[in-house]
Design a protein around this motif. Sequence first.
Motif, PDB file in Angstrom:
ATOM      1  N   PHE A 282       0.864  -1.185   0.000  1.00  0.00           N
ATOM      2  CA  PHE A 282       0.000   0.000   0.000  1.00  0.00           C
ATOM      3  C   PHE A 282       0.896   1.228   0.000  1.00  0.00           C
ATOM      4  CE2 PHE A 282      -3.417   2.804   0.768  1.00  0.00           C
ATOM      5  CZ  PHE A 282      -4.622   2.092   0.723  1.00  0.00           C
ATOM      6  N   ASP A 283       0.709   2.124  -0.932  1.00  0.00           N
ATOM      7  CA  ASP A 283       1.381   3.423  -1.066  1.00  0.00           C
ATOM      8  C   ASP A 283       1.989   3.621  -2.447  1.00  0.00           C
ATOM      9  OD1 ASP A 283       0.837   4.576   1.391  1.00  0.00           O
ATOM     10  OD2 ASP A 283       2.697   3.861   2.321  1.00  0.00           O
ATOM     11  N   ASP A 284       2.546   2.557  -3.046  1.00  0.00           N
ATOM     12  CA  ASP A 284       3.306   2.658  -4.294  1.00  0.00           C
ATOM     13  C   ASP A 284       4.476   3.614  -4.114  1.00  0.00           C
ATOM     14  OD1 ASP A 284       3.937   1.910  -6.885  1.00  0.00           O
ATOM     15  OD2 ASP A 284       2.807   3.542  -7.786  1.00  0.00           O
ATOM     16  N   VAL A 285       5.372   3.267  -3.190  1.00  0.00           N
ATOM     17  CA  VAL A 285       6.563   4.076  -2.955  1.00  0.00           C
ATOM     18  C   VAL A 285       7.451   4.057  -4.187  1.00  0.00           C
ATOM     19  CG1 VAL A 285       6.535   3.617  -0.471  1.00  0.00           C
ATOM     20  CG2 VAL A 285       7.890   2.153  -1.986  1.00  0.00           C
ATOM     21  N   ALA A 286       8.319   5.054  -4.288  1.00  0.00           N
ATOM     22  CA  ALA A 286       9.290   5.065  -5.372  1.00  0.00           C
ATOM     23  C   ALA A 286      10.136   3.801  -5.276  1.00  0.00           C
ATOM     24  CB  ALA A 286      10.169   6.307  -5.257  1.00  0.00           C
ATOM     25  N   GLY A 287      10.192   3.054  -6.355  1.00  0.00           N
ATOM     26  CA  GLY A 287      10.964   1.817  -6.352  1.00  0.00           C
ATOM     27  C   GLY A 287      10.127   0.576  -6.183  1.00  0.00           C
ATOM     28  N   ALA A 288       8.828   0.701  -5.877  1.00  0.00           N
ATOM     29  CA  ALA A 288       7.988  -0.482  -5.688  1.00  0.00           C
ATOM     30  C   ALA A 288       7.937  -1.349  -6.949  1.00  0.00           C
ATOM     31  CB  ALA A 288       6.572  -0.080  -5.274  1.00  0.00           C
ATOM     32  N   ALA A 289       8.046  -0.707  -8.100  1.00  0.00           N
ATOM     33  CA  ALA A 289       8.030  -1.455  -9.363  1.00  0.00           C
ATOM     34  C   ALA A 289       9.316  -2.246  -9.569  1.00  0.00           C
ATOM     35  CB  ALA A 289       7.831  -0.502 -10.539  1.00  0.00           C
ATOM     36  N   TYR A 290      10.342  -2.012  -8.712  1.00  0.00           N
ATOM     37  CA  TYR A 290      11.626  -2.690  -8.862  1.00  0.00           C
ATOM     38  C   TYR A 290      11.929  -3.628  -7.703  1.00  0.00           C
ATOM     39  CZ  TYR A 290      12.011   0.818 -12.449  1.00  0.00           C
ATOM     40  OH  TYR A 290      11.754   1.592 -13.552  1.00  0.00           O
ATOM     41  N   PHE A 291      10.930  -3.859  -6.818  1.00  0.00           N
ATOM     42  CA  PHE A 291      11.079  -4.923  -5.839  1.00  0.00           C
ATOM     43  C   PHE A 291      11.185  -6.245  -6.599  1.00  0.00           C
ATOM     44  CE2 PHE A 291       8.674  -2.878  -1.972  1.00  0.00           C
ATOM     45  CZ  PHE A 291       9.542  -1.795  -2.017  1.00  0.00           C
ATOM     46  N   VAL A 292      11.587  -7.301  -5.898  1.00  0.00           N
ATOM     47  CA  VAL A 292      11.643  -8.628  -6.522  1.00  0.00           C
ATOM     48  C   VAL A 292      10.664  -9.531  -5.802  1.00  0.00           C
ATOM     49  CG1 VAL A 292      13.104 -10.590  -7.113  1.00  0.00           C
ATOM     50  CG2 VAL A 292      14.073  -8.292  -7.116  1.00  0.00           C
ATOM     51  N   PRO A 293       9.538  -9.861  -6.467  1.00  0.00           N
ATOM     52  CA  PRO A 293       9.100  -9.368  -7.771  1.00  0.00           C
ATOM     53  C   PRO A 293       8.499  -7.957  -7.645  1.00  0.00           C
ATOM     54  CG  PRO A 293       7.419 -10.806  -6.860  1.00  0.00           C
ATOM     55  CD  PRO A 293       8.575 -10.823  -5.881  1.00  0.00           C
ATOM     56  N   PRO A 294       8.270  -7.287  -8.788  1.00  0.00           N
ATOM     57  CA  PRO A 294       7.603  -5.979  -8.748  1.00  0.00           C
ATOM     58  C   PRO A 294       6.293  -6.059  -7.968  1.00  0.00           C
ATOM     59  CG  PRO A 294       8.476  -6.398 -10.929  1.00  0.00           C
ATOM     60  CD  PRO A 294       8.657  -7.675 -10.160  1.00  0.00           C
ATOM     61  N   LEU A 295       6.077  -5.075  -7.107  1.00  0.00           N
ATOM     62  CA  LEU A 295       5.015  -5.168  -6.100  1.00  0.00           C
ATOM     63  C   LEU A 295       3.677  -4.636  -6.595  1.00  0.00           C
ATOM     64  CD1 LEU A 295       4.438  -5.861  -3.079  1.00  0.00           C
ATOM     65  CD2 LEU A 295       4.978  -3.456  -2.570  1.00  0.00           C
ATOM     66  N   THR A 296       2.650  -5.465  -6.501  1.00  0.00           N
ATOM     67  CA  THR A 296       1.277  -4.984  -6.635  1.00  0.00           C
ATOM     68  C   THR A 296       0.965  -4.149  -5.393  1.00  0.00           C
ATOM     69  OG1 THR A 296       0.552  -6.895  -7.935  1.00  0.00           O
ATOM     70  CG2 THR A 296      -1.151  -5.673  -6.761  1.00  0.00           C
ATOM     71  N   THR A 297       0.391  -2.973  -5.594  1.00  0.00           N
ATOM     72  CA  THR A 297       0.200  -2.073  -4.461  1.00  0.00           C
ATOM     73  C   THR A 297      -0.920  -1.088  -4.749  1.00  0.00           C
ATOM     74  OG1 THR A 297       1.365  -0.545  -2.961  1.00  0.00           O
ATOM     75  CG2 THR A 297       1.934  -0.424  -5.292  1.00  0.00           C
ATOM     76  N   VAL A 298      -1.278  -0.305  -3.745  1.00  0.00           N
ATOM     77  CA  VAL A 298      -2.322   0.714  -3.874  1.00  0.00           C
ATOM     78  C   VAL A 298      -1.648   2.080  -3.922  1.00  0.00           C
ATOM     79  CG1 VAL A 298      -4.378   1.745  -2.846  1.00  0.00           C
ATOM     80  CG2 VAL A 298      -3.988  -0.729  -2.655  1.00  0.00           C
ATOM     81  N   ARG A 299      -1.880   2.803  -4.995  1.00  0.00           N
ATOM     82  CA  ARG A 299      -1.247   4.111  -5.184  1.00  0.00           C
ATOM     83  C   ARG A 299      -2.136   5.213  -4.627  1.00  0.00           C
ATOM     84  NH1 ARG A 299       0.057   4.999 -11.146  1.00  0.00           N
ATOM     85  NH2 ARG A 299       1.832   3.647 -10.599  1.00  0.00           N
ATOM     86  N   GLN A 300      -1.532   6.079  -3.807  1.00  0.00           N
ATOM     87  CA  GLN A 300      -2.225   7.258  -3.309  1.00  0.00           C
ATOM     88  C   GLN A 300      -1.795   8.467  -4.135  1.00  0.00           C
ATOM     89  OE1 GLN A 300      -2.974   7.511   0.979  1.00  0.00           O
ATOM     90  NE2 GLN A 300      -1.213   6.179   1.263  1.00  0.00           N
ATOM     91  N   HIS A 301      -2.751   9.288  -4.534  1.00  0.00           N
ATOM     92  CA  HIS A 301      -2.455  10.444  -5.375  1.00  0.00           C
ATOM     93  C   HIS A 301      -2.203  11.661  -4.480  1.00  0.00           C
ATOM     94  CE1 HIS A 301      -3.322   8.223  -9.020  1.00  0.00           C
ATOM     95  NE2 HIS A 301      -4.419   7.772  -8.446  1.00  0.00           N
ATOM     96  N   PHE A 302      -0.953  11.807  -4.055  1.00  0.00           N
ATOM     97  CA  PHE A 302      -0.618  12.844  -3.083  1.00  0.00           C
ATOM     98  C   PHE A 302      -0.726  14.248  -3.668  1.00  0.00           C
ATOM     99  CE2 PHE A 302       1.547   9.111  -1.242  1.00  0.00           C
ATOM    100  CZ  PHE A 302       0.966   9.138   0.004  1.00  0.00           C
ATOM    101  N   ALA A 303      -0.399  14.401  -4.956  1.00  0.00           N
ATOM    102  CA  ALA A 303      -0.515  15.739  -5.556  1.00  0.00           C
ATOM    103  C   ALA A 303      -1.957  16.233  -5.488  1.00  0.00           C
ATOM    104  CB  ALA A 303      -0.033  15.704  -7.004  1.00  0.00           C
ATOM    105  N   GLU A 304      -2.900  15.344  -5.756  1.00  0.00           N
ATOM    106  CA  GLU A 304      -4.310  15.728  -5.670  1.00  0.00           C
ATOM    107  C   GLU A 304      -4.711  16.004  -4.217  1.00  0.00           C
ATOM    108  OE1 GLU A 304      -8.756  14.069  -6.912  1.00  0.00           O
ATOM    109  OE2 GLU A 304      -6.977  12.855  -7.355  1.00  0.00           O
TER     110      GLU A 304
END
Length: 341
Positions: A282-304
Amino acid sequence: MADVAAVAGVSHQTVSRVLNDHPSVRAATRDRVLAAIDELGYRRNSAARALVTSRSATLGVLTTGSALFGPTSTLLAVEAAARDRGYFVSVATLSTYDTDTMHQALEHFMAQGVDGIVVIAPHDEVAAAVESFRAPVPVVVVAALDADVSDGGSEQDRGPRTMSVAVDQRAGARRATEHLLDLGHRDVVHLAGPSAWFDARERAAGWREALVARGITPARPRVCSWSAGDGYAAGRDLAEAVVAGEGPTAVLAGNDQLALGLLRALWERGVRVPDDVSVIGFDDVAGAAYFVPPLTTVRQHFAELGARSVAMVLAALAGEPVALERIEPELVIRSSTAPPP
């Protein structure tokens, strides 16, 4: 401003219109005034402007001293959104959240003459202290405030100008759990964050609701901190259970750091993700796509989230009606989830 007006050959009022982006100024005149400003090195006197307008163009932002991804990302988003709207921010970070300390920080903002306050309030102590402070300016709390935060009080018990905005944490956790259920999982464990945090409680509630809706009785979640270390400790226990044939087939981690520690523990024990166990963060931190394996996660739209927080303060200043706002999160599906073995 008088010096600028003399150099540009215009009136004091014209200089004021240019500085305030008034549409009635001709382009050639505007360029002449801006050239004079550049030549003289003119800067606005913020203190004098505040005396004239009764506005400081400053917002107070109160947050915890935490370096956690969510609060930090929210702070950066609020600051950027304020700058986009022509406001500066005065930031206070606190490491203790008792009522006296919180009230001192809020009184400091009042002494600075801020036009409004944004409070990044991830847990109970912060929100309760803010709720008991009667601020004369609009206050937006970035959290899903419970109606009973202030000792069982109702909406009417809150400060008259206190509002809240939040990412819908419950919906995000529910959507993540439904994704696992749709893949065929029936045993979905939840590594929850600290129970004093609004986000942790809402995420646990979303996980529970999704299971109950499918006729599954949820087990008690394992309550952790937000750290990768706690995820690792929980993961070691879960890995042993999986190896013994008694473990879950899927885990919803309360945040990506918990998921990171969990992935490490499972890997050390030879438990394959997602072949043996699916994992969602949960969060989709920077680098979550490069975990092993790439992590399914929940992205929060902080800019909004930042933009809506600032917009809510400014709407209240303009006397416009405002209401509780929820921002929808986004499920980002990567390769850490798959059908159960």
